[in-house]
Design a protein around this motif. Structure first.
Motif, PDB file in Angstrom:
ATOM      1  N   MET A  31       7.737  -5.120  15.212  1.00  0.00           N
ATOM      2  CA  MET A  31       7.335  -3.872  14.576  1.00  0.00           C
ATOM      3  C   MET A  31       8.401  -3.302  13.630  1.00  0.00           C
ATOM      4  O   MET A  31       8.057  -2.807  12.543  1.00  0.00           O
ATOM      5  CB  MET A  31       6.950  -2.837  15.630  1.00  0.00           C
ATOM      6  CG  MET A  31       5.960  -1.803  15.143  1.00  0.00           C
ATOM      7  SD  MET A  31       4.357  -2.491  14.674  1.00  0.00           S
ATOM      8  CE  MET A  31       3.509  -2.462  16.246  1.00  0.00           C
ATOM      9  N   PRO A  32       9.709  -3.332  13.972  1.00  0.00           N
ATOM     10  CA  PRO A  32      10.709  -2.831  13.015  1.00  0.00           C
ATOM     11  C   PRO A  32      10.707  -3.602  11.698  1.00  0.00           C
ATOM     12  O   PRO A  32      10.827  -3.001  10.620  1.00  0.00           O
ATOM     13  CB  PRO A  32      12.039  -3.018  13.760  1.00  0.00           C
ATOM     14  CG  PRO A  32      11.664  -3.001  15.208  1.00  0.00           C
ATOM     15  CD  PRO A  32      10.330  -3.683  15.266  1.00  0.00           C
ATOM     16  N   LEU A  33      10.559  -4.923  11.760  1.00  0.00           N
ATOM     17  CA  LEU A  33      10.520  -5.725  10.535  1.00  0.00           C
ATOM     18  C   LEU A  33       9.297  -5.388   9.706  1.00  0.00           C
ATOM     19  O   LEU A  33       9.388  -5.217   8.482  1.00  0.00           O
ATOM     20  CB  LEU A  33      10.502  -7.221  10.882  1.00  0.00           C
ATOM     21  CG  LEU A  33      11.828  -7.895  11.221  1.00  0.00           C
ATOM     22  CD1 LEU A  33      12.362  -7.444  12.563  1.00  0.00           C
ATOM     23  CD2 LEU A  33      11.681  -9.411  11.204  1.00  0.00           C
ATOM     24  N   GLY A  43       0.834  -1.198   0.000  1.00  0.00           N
ATOM     25  CA  GLY A  43       0.000   0.000   0.000  1.00  0.00           C
ATOM     26  C   GLY A  43       0.864   1.241   0.000  1.00  0.00           C
ATOM     27  O   GLY A  43       2.078   1.178   0.229  1.00  0.00           O
ATOM     28  N   ASN A  44       0.240   2.391  -0.259  1.00  0.00           N
ATOM     29  CA  ASN A  44       0.987   3.643  -0.332  1.00  0.00           C
ATOM     30  C   ASN A  44       1.327   4.226   1.034  1.00  0.00           C
ATOM     31  O   ASN A  44       2.230   5.041   1.149  1.00  0.00           O
ATOM     32  CB  ASN A  44       0.197   4.680  -1.137  1.00  0.00           C
ATOM     33  CG  ASN A  44       0.442   4.530  -2.630  1.00  0.00           C
ATOM     34  OD1 ASN A  44       1.578   4.399  -3.067  1.00  0.00           O
ATOM     35  ND2 ASN A  44      -0.622   4.511  -3.412  1.00  0.00           N
ATOM     36  N   ASN A  45       0.577   3.832   2.065  1.00  0.00           N
ATOM     37  CA  ASN A  45       0.850   4.358   3.396  1.00  0.00           C
ATOM     38  C   ASN A  45       1.342   3.237   4.302  1.00  0.00           C
ATOM     39  O   ASN A  45       0.627   2.266   4.552  1.00  0.00           O
ATOM     40  CB  ASN A  45      -0.408   5.013   3.986  1.00  0.00           C
ATOM     41  CG  ASN A  45      -0.095   5.776   5.255  1.00  0.00           C
ATOM     42  OD1 ASN A  45       0.092   5.184   6.320  1.00  0.00           O
ATOM     43  ND2 ASN A  45      -0.019   7.090   5.150  1.00  0.00           N
ATOM     44  N   ILE A  46       2.554   3.396   4.806  1.00  0.00           N
ATOM     45  CA  ILE A  46       3.188   2.331   5.589  1.00  0.00           C
ATOM     46  C   ILE A  46       2.461   2.081   6.903  1.00  0.00           C
ATOM     47  O   ILE A  46       2.343   0.940   7.353  1.00  0.00           O
ATOM     48  CB  ILE A  46       4.674   2.663   5.860  1.00  0.00           C
ATOM     49  CG1 ILE A  46       5.393   2.995   4.545  1.00  0.00           C
ATOM     50  CG2 ILE A  46       5.378   1.497   6.552  1.00  0.00           C
ATOM     51  CD1 ILE A  46       5.301   1.945   3.482  1.00  0.00           C
ATOM     52  N   VAL A  47       1.954   3.140   7.533  1.00  0.00           N
ATOM     53  CA  VAL A  47       1.259   2.956   8.808  1.00  0.00           C
ATOM     54  C   VAL A  47       0.011   2.090   8.626  1.00  0.00           C
ATOM     55  O   VAL A  47      -0.287   1.236   9.465  1.00  0.00           O
ATOM     56  CB  VAL A  47       0.896   4.311   9.453  1.00  0.00           C
ATOM     57  CG1 VAL A  47       0.181   4.091  10.786  1.00  0.00           C
ATOM     58  CG2 VAL A  47       2.147   5.153   9.688  1.00  0.00           C
ATOM     59  N   ASN A  48      -0.706   2.291   7.527  1.00  0.00           N
ATOM     60  CA  ASN A  48      -1.877   1.457   7.268  1.00  0.00           C
ATOM     61  C   ASN A  48      -1.497  -0.012   7.080  1.00  0.00           C
ATOM     62  O   ASN A  48      -2.202  -0.912   7.544  1.00  0.00           O
ATOM     63  CB  ASN A  48      -2.613   1.958   6.019  1.00  0.00           C
ATOM     64  CG  ASN A  48      -3.531   3.119   6.337  1.00  0.00           C
ATOM     65  OD1 ASN A  48      -3.063   4.219   6.603  1.00  0.00           O
ATOM     66  ND2 ASN A  48      -4.823   2.900   6.324  1.00  0.00           N
ATOM     67  N   ILE A  49      -0.376  -0.236   6.413  1.00  0.00           N
ATOM     68  CA  ILE A  49       0.095  -1.615   6.235  1.00  0.00           C
ATOM     69  C   ILE A  49       0.493  -2.211   7.578  1.00  0.00           C
ATOM     70  O   ILE A  49       0.249  -3.392   7.852  1.00  0.00           O
ATOM     71  CB  ILE A  49       1.293  -1.677   5.262  1.00  0.00           C
ATOM     72  CG1 ILE A  49       0.939  -1.007   3.927  1.00  0.00           C
ATOM     73  CG2 ILE A  49       1.703  -3.130   5.013  1.00  0.00           C
ATOM     74  CD1 ILE A  49      -0.302  -1.541   3.282  1.00  0.00           C
ATOM     75  N   MET A  50       1.081  -1.388   8.438  1.00  0.00           N
ATOM     76  CA  MET A  50       1.452  -1.854   9.780  1.00  0.00           C
ATOM     77  C   MET A  50       0.211  -2.226  10.578  1.00  0.00           C
ATOM     78  O   MET A  50       0.192  -3.242  11.283  1.00  0.00           O
ATOM     79  CB  MET A  50       2.257  -0.776  10.506  1.00  0.00           C
ATOM     80  CG  MET A  50       3.623  -0.515   9.888  1.00  0.00           C
ATOM     81  SD  MET A  50       4.477   0.908  10.639  1.00  0.00           S
ATOM     82  CE  MET A  50       4.960   0.219  12.240  1.00  0.00           C
ATOM     83  N   MET A  51      -0.836  -1.407  10.466  1.00  0.00           N
ATOM     84  CA  MET A  51      -2.089  -1.715  11.164  1.00  0.00           C
ATOM     85  C   MET A  51      -2.654  -3.048  10.688  1.00  0.00           C
ATOM     86  O   MET A  51      -3.053  -3.894  11.495  1.00  0.00           O
ATOM     87  CB  MET A  51      -3.106  -0.592  10.928  1.00  0.00           C
ATOM     88  CG  MET A  51      -2.741   0.728  11.580  1.00  0.00           C
ATOM     89  SD  MET A  51      -3.785   2.099  11.011  1.00  0.00           S
ATOM     90  CE  MET A  51      -5.376   1.609  11.674  1.00  0.00           C
ATOM     91  N   TYR A  74       9.022   8.072   8.561  1.00  0.00           N
ATOM     92  CA  TYR A  74       9.090   8.955   9.730  1.00  0.00           C
ATOM     93  C   TYR A  74       8.096   8.508  10.805  1.00  0.00           C
ATOM     94  O   TYR A  74       8.463   8.302  11.973  1.00  0.00           O
ATOM     95  CB  TYR A  74       8.790  10.404   9.341  1.00  0.00           C
ATOM     96  CG  TYR A  74       9.913  11.128   8.620  1.00  0.00           C
ATOM     97  CD1 TYR A  74      11.008  10.442   8.089  1.00  0.00           C
ATOM     98  CD2 TYR A  74       9.872  12.505   8.443  1.00  0.00           C
ATOM     99  CE1 TYR A  74      12.007  11.101   7.413  1.00  0.00           C
ATOM    100  CE2 TYR A  74      10.878  13.183   7.778  1.00  0.00           C
ATOM    101  CZ  TYR A  74      11.940  12.478   7.248  1.00  0.00           C
ATOM    102  OH  TYR A  74      12.930  13.150   6.582  1.00  0.00           O
ATOM    103  N   ILE A  75       6.826   8.398  10.441  1.00  0.00           N
ATOM    104  CA  ILE A  75       5.809   7.995  11.417  1.00  0.00           C
ATOM    105  C   ILE A  75       5.980   6.525  11.822  1.00  0.00           C
ATOM    106  O   ILE A  75       5.858   6.195  13.007  1.00  0.00           O
ATOM    107  CB  ILE A  75       4.389   8.248  10.878  1.00  0.00           C
ATOM    108  CG1 ILE A  75       4.211   9.727  10.525  1.00  0.00           C
ATOM    109  CG2 ILE A  75       3.337   7.844  11.918  1.00  0.00           C
ATOM    110  CD1 ILE A  75       2.870  10.057   9.883  1.00  0.00           C
ATOM    111  N   PRO A  76       6.275   5.610  10.882  1.00  0.00           N
ATOM    112  CA  PRO A  76       6.489   4.216  11.286  1.00  0.00           C
ATOM    113  C   PRO A  76       7.592   4.037  12.331  1.00  0.00           C
ATOM    114  O   PRO A  76       7.452   3.212  13.236  1.00  0.00           O
ATOM    115  CB  PRO A  76       6.850   3.528   9.959  1.00  0.00           C
ATOM    116  CG  PRO A  76       6.071   4.291   8.946  1.00  0.00           C
ATOM    117  CD  PRO A  76       6.175   5.719   9.401  1.00  0.00           C
ATOM    118  N   ILE A  77       8.684   4.799  12.222  1.00  0.00           N
ATOM    119  CA  ILE A  77       9.739   4.674  13.230  1.00  0.00           C
ATOM    120  C   ILE A  77       9.250   5.216  14.568  1.00  0.00           C
ATOM    121  O   ILE A  77       9.562   4.659  15.636  1.00  0.00           O
ATOM    122  CB  ILE A  77      11.025   5.374  12.756  1.00  0.00           C
ATOM    123  CG1 ILE A  77      11.653   4.558  11.620  1.00  0.00           C
ATOM    124  CG2 ILE A  77      12.022   5.540  13.907  1.00  0.00           C
ATOM    125  CD1 ILE A  77      12.883   5.164  11.001  1.00  0.00           C
TER     126      ILE A  77
END
Length: 446
Positions: free
Chosen positions: A175-177, A135-143, A401-404
């Motif tokens: 979470m880092p991976l 996806g284009n937004n990493i935070v959404n993929i993390m969720m 930036y936000i994912p870290i």
């Protein structure tokens, strides 16, 4: 979908949902859970973290230099010790925030081994959950990834402390991976770049692994690992009242599972008024650079900052991003610590002029805001003013930036969740209803 009809309906929603600010005063409601003097409304208690930026005397805020406490220990003292001993301290901070105890060497070594054991993602998880659904937004993929891990857990809904602790350690480690692999999948899928996936190194710290996995050659300087470690430390926790920690408390109080709770924290952090603030700072700094003839001319900088505040420049919001804070007054300890490391790294990276430019923004912007807000002190820089610059010097893409930030704050969310489940009381505040009783009309009567 009929766009014109949708626009009409959206305006109906705006009309019906607009509430005059005077209503809050009429019913003594604290809008945004904030008192009139800017302090936060007390809604609970916590032992995890505390944010100190002022003293209250006769119901007035008395400015003082800020301090952030992790389980009662001042952040500045901890970081000073890490710097003195030249060691990376994020893992120690994780231990402290979770267990309310400073680890000795043996305890820390055993704890690091637990984190290493939990780093591995389930078989085929990268391919099935991340690579094939980028996806284009990493935070959404993390969720999405965090919620997917629910399906791999044999006992996901058990809120027993032992089980939640096990789940928390697993998520903190993974979470880092998840963040870095999500980024690699994104640029491979949408930008056509080669897919370069490095496995984590069991002998490296979390900060070192992030840099190693992110870079094609896996190389980094000691100073780079130190500043990323500091970024993780200062973002790990910020009291129970910050938006994402409070959101985690709220959903945890309902008895929901750990994966849903941490996903809620991620959703909150994604917001531009919370975790996305450092991106706004970066965008603002780029805008200022592009509109000044001489970046060393303080008068020119000051004039442009005045335009920003007058809503005539940048995003027309009238805000100098990276300055001011809801709690900190004279100084934000996180900004103070990060600023010193940024100065050191800027010399190594030959970015002294960029550092001095941001310092001029801090000085002049703080003075202008002091005059406009009629304060007795310059408005201080917050952590976001220098964090984006530090990420930039580390060659970390803006997408991360936000994912870290989230990698670090997962620790605080986990500590608050463990605290909340022991309380076993659902958070259920009240809202004043403004609707009046109406007679229902049948379809024929309308």
């Amino acid at each position: 979908m009929n766009k014109e009809k949708l626009i009409e309906l959206s305006w109906q929603i705006k009309k019906e949902n607009t509430i005059e600010k005077e209503i809050y005063d009429k019913y003594s409601i604290k809008r945004g859970l904030r008192n009139k003097n800017g302090t936060g409304v007390l809604v609970g208690v916590t032992k995890v973290g505390d944010v100190s930026g002022y003293k209250i005397k006769n119901k007035e805020k008395i400015p003082c230099h800020g301090e952030l406490y992790y389980r009662g220990y001042p952040l500045t003292s901890m970081v000073a010790d890490f710097n003195k001993k030249k060691r990376l301290g994020f893992e120690e901070v994780i231990y402290l925030l979770l267990f309310n105890k400073l680890a000795n060497k043996k305890e820390l070594e055993d704890f690091k081994n637990i984190l290493v054991e939990e780093r591995k993602l389930p078989d085929k998880f990268f391919e099935d959950t991340i690579l094939n659904l980028p996806g284009n937004n990493i935070v959404n993929i993390m969720m999405r990834s965090v919620l997917s891990l629910y399906s791999y857990d044999e006992n996901p809904d058990d809120t027993n402390t032992l089980n939640v602790l096990s789940q928390s350690l697993s998520l903190i480690s993974k979470m880092p991976l998840i963040a870095i692999y999500s980024y690699q999948a994104k640029i491979h899928k949408f930008e056509g770049k080669s897919l370069i996936i490095h496995k984590e190194d069991k002998n490296k710290s979390i900060a070192e692994n992030i840099l190693s996995m992110l870079r094609a050659d896996q190389k980094y300087k000691k100073e780079e690992a130190e500043i990323l470690d500091l970024l993780l430390i200062i973002h790990a926790e910020h009291g129970g009242g910050n938006n994402s920690a409070f959101a985690t408390h709220v959903v945890s109080s309902s008895g929901t599972d750990t994966y849903s709770a941490i996903s809620t924290g991620l959703g909150s952090l994604k917001g531009p008024r919370h975790g996305g603030a450092n991106l706004k700072v970066s965008q603002m700094l780029d805008n200022i650079r592009g509109n000044l003839k001489n970046l060393e001319d303080e008068k020119e900088i000051r004039n442009y900052l005045e335009k920003i505040l007058d809503k005539k420049a940048f995003d027309q919001k009238g805000l100098i991003y990276g300055l001011g804070h809801a709690v900190y007054t004279l100084s934000d300890p996180r900004a103070v610590l990060l600023k010193e490391k940024a100065r050191e790294l800027s010399k190594i990276k030959n970015r002294q002029k960029d550092y001095e430019f941001i310092e001029k923004i801090e000085k002049n912007g703080g003075e202008i805001l002091m005059e406009r807000l009629n304060k007795s002190y310059p408005i201080c820089a917050n952590v976001d003013l220098y964090s984006g610059f530090c990420y930039e010097m580390l060659d970390i893409p803006k997408d991360l930036y936000i994912p870290i930030f989230a990698i670090a704050r997962t620790v605080g969310w986990s500590a608050h969740r463990l605290e909340q489940i022991e309380d076993s009381k659902i958070i259920r505040p009240a809202y004043k209803s403004l609707s009046q009783a109406k007679k229902y009309l049948s379809m024929d009567e309308r």
